[in-house]
Design an enzyme around this catalytic site. Structure first.
Site, PDB file in Angstrom:
ATOM      1  N   HIS A 233       1.002  -1.160   0.063  1.00 50.05           N
ATOM      2  CA  HIS A 233       0.105  -0.089   0.136  1.00 50.05           C
ATOM      3  C   HIS A 233       0.727   1.302   0.003  1.00 50.05           C
ATOM      4  CE1 HIS A 233      -2.774  -2.672   2.725  1.00 50.05           C
ATOM      5  NE2 HIS A 233      -2.802  -2.933   1.352  1.00 50.05           N
TER       6      HIS A 233
ATOM      7  N   TYR B 227       2.935   2.021  13.783  1.00 46.00           N
ATOM      8  CA  TYR B 227       3.554   2.960  12.975  1.00 46.00           C
ATOM      9  C   TYR B 227       2.920   4.267  13.183  1.00 46.00           C
ATOM     10  CZ  TYR B 227      -0.772   1.441  10.436  1.00 46.00           C
ATOM     11  OH  TYR B 227      -2.071   0.907  10.292  1.00 46.00           O
TER      12      TYR B 227
END
Length: 464
Positions: free
Chosen positions: A69, A132
């Site tokens: 992605h 993240y």
């Protein structure tokens, strides 16, 4: 490679993708690490990317595979427990489209993933926690790009074959590289498209988004709604109130402060919040002209309202983490200006009186535009850079005589007069008598401004 004690960053074949080795401190109780430490990580080369959200993905079994992605934000990836095999593919438009980098990440290793780089991973241990940080909030309206995990072109060697891995049906269905539309980079917005500098910037920034002052009123807070500002990398503010004499009037003073100060403060706030580089055009009028030449670090000493508003704007822009203040003087470009006026007077046989005690250099908008592009491409230290044409400083009267001479008219038709004499009986703003700006700093970045005399000749030939 760059490092501070215990912390090391390593560049990868994908521009902007940075691998970090983190110090992990352990004892009989477990371990501790500074997972994100802004000061130390910026010192080893990471951008100061301003994260706004922290996400954690827990993966129950080894072989869980996610991606590939590419998203319109920057991402700092780390592992809280377990281990992953990470794979990153550059899906941005450009020469490195399709470039691949892979690495194993555990608690002692992290990676910074820039905007537009495809991110994917496969867990190598059960109960892996993948964390993240991102510098924008997820939006359904944002543009995303995807690549199939099994794409033969990039040829990622997954430790656990994809046929045996845990994948979502959505990830299995992503397109091969040949069918991927490259992700466009963050945009550049130029405000003030109708001005002399705005017109010059169109020639050197063909892919930028241009808006006029009528379309985007910098002093109106409503102008800033409706744009997803994280999509922008650069704002060039080529819009300003420049009516030096009118700024001394009651209405002009309000307009000058509204456009040059209030507007600049709104732009600065947007740039600071969204990690945008703000390019702001400054003026020699921030100085009183008492020195023979003005360097970037000279203290402000404006004489009139216009200069005061430009000095205030410079002080505001200097607070933006990513900024270039381009200070210039005596600007000449497309449209009405001093050189065109003198050329018109010469053609009509008029012998003008021109000020002979104001000294400086002309600056042609083509050169300002090229200098701005140079700063954005080379990326020297943020700050203020004087940018004018080079060569000997001259008075307005000397420049007028040179225009007459180049166009084949008698330069003696120009009569030099003092500023005091020229403006006697007129409502006018005070002006700096010496507007020469030093050019050492911009030259040190590798940019060489044209000689002002050569630029003047080229301009007159092109506009005959």
């Amino acid at each position: 490679m760059a490092s501070t004690p215990g912390l090391t960053s390593t560049l990868t074949p994908i521009p902007g993708l940075v691998l970090l080795d983190l110090p992990v401190h352990g004892d009989n109780r477990g371990w501790f690490k500074e997972n994100w430490q802004r000061e130390k990580m910026v010192a080893v080369g990471l951008p100061d990317f301003g994260p706004v959200q922290n996400n954690i993905s827990f993966n129950g079994v080894a072989g869980t595979t996610r991606g590939i992605h590419a998203e319109p934000w920057d991402k700092f990836v780390s592992v809280a427990s377990g281990k992953i095999f990470g794979a990153w593919v550059d899906l941005r438009d450009g020469p490195t489209f399709g470039a691949v980098f892979t690495a194993e990440l555990g608690p002692s290793r992290a990676v910074f993933v820039p905007y537009g780089v495809g991110n994917s991973y496969q867990t190598l241990e059960n109960e892996t926690a993948y964390s993240y940080l991102v510098n924008d909030h997820w939006s359904a309206n944002a543009s995303y790009t995807f690549l199939n995990l099994a794409d033969e072109t990039v040829g990622i060697n997954w430790p656990i074959p994809l046929s045996e891995a845990e994948l979502s049906e959505k990830d299995r269905a992503h397109p091969r590289l040949s069918r991927v539309t490259p992700m466009q980079g963050r945009k550049t917005l130029v405000i003030g498209s109708g001005g002399q500098l705005g017109k010059a910037l169109r020639h050197v920034m063909p892919n930028a988004e241009f808006v006029s002052r009528a379309e985007f009123d910098v002093s109106n807070p409503k102008s800033y709604s409706g744009r997803h500002w994280r999509d922008y990398e650069v704002i060039v503010n080529a819009s300003a109130y420049t009516k030096v004499d009118a700024a001394e009037t009651e209405s002009g003073r309000r307009d000058a402060w509204g456009s040059n100060v209030i507007g600049t403060s709104l732009l600065a706030a947007v740039a600071s919040r969204n990690g945008i580089t703000l390019v702001h055009v400054s003026s020699d009028y921030v100085f009183d002209g008492a020195l023979d030449a003005h360097s970037e670090d000279e203290a402000f000493s404006p004489l009139g309202v216009y200069g005061q508003t430009k000095a205030a704007a410079d002080a505001i822009v200097a607070t933006v983490p990513r900024h270039y203040i381009v200070r210039t003087s005596w600007v000449i470009g497309e449209g009405t200006n001093f050189v065109r006026t003198m050329a018109s007077l010469a053609a009509r046989g008029i012998a003008p009186s021109v000020v002979n005690d104001q000294i400086g250099r002309l600056t042609f908008t083509d050169d300002i535009a090229l200098g701005i592009v140079h700063l954005l491409n080379v990326k020297p230290s943020f700050g203020t850079y004087n940018l004018t044409n080079d060569g000997e400083s001259r008075s307005w009267a000397q420049l007028a005589s040179r225009v007459y001479e180049i166009l084949g008219h008698d330069p003696m038709n120009v009569t030099g007069v003092s500023t005091q004499t020229y403006f006697e009986g007129k409502d006018s703003a005070p002006r700096p008598l010496n507007s020469t700006l030093t050019l050492d700093k911009i030259k040190a970045t590798g940019f060489t401004p044209r000689n002002a005399d050569d630029a003047l000749l080229d301009y007159l030939i092109a506009n005959q």
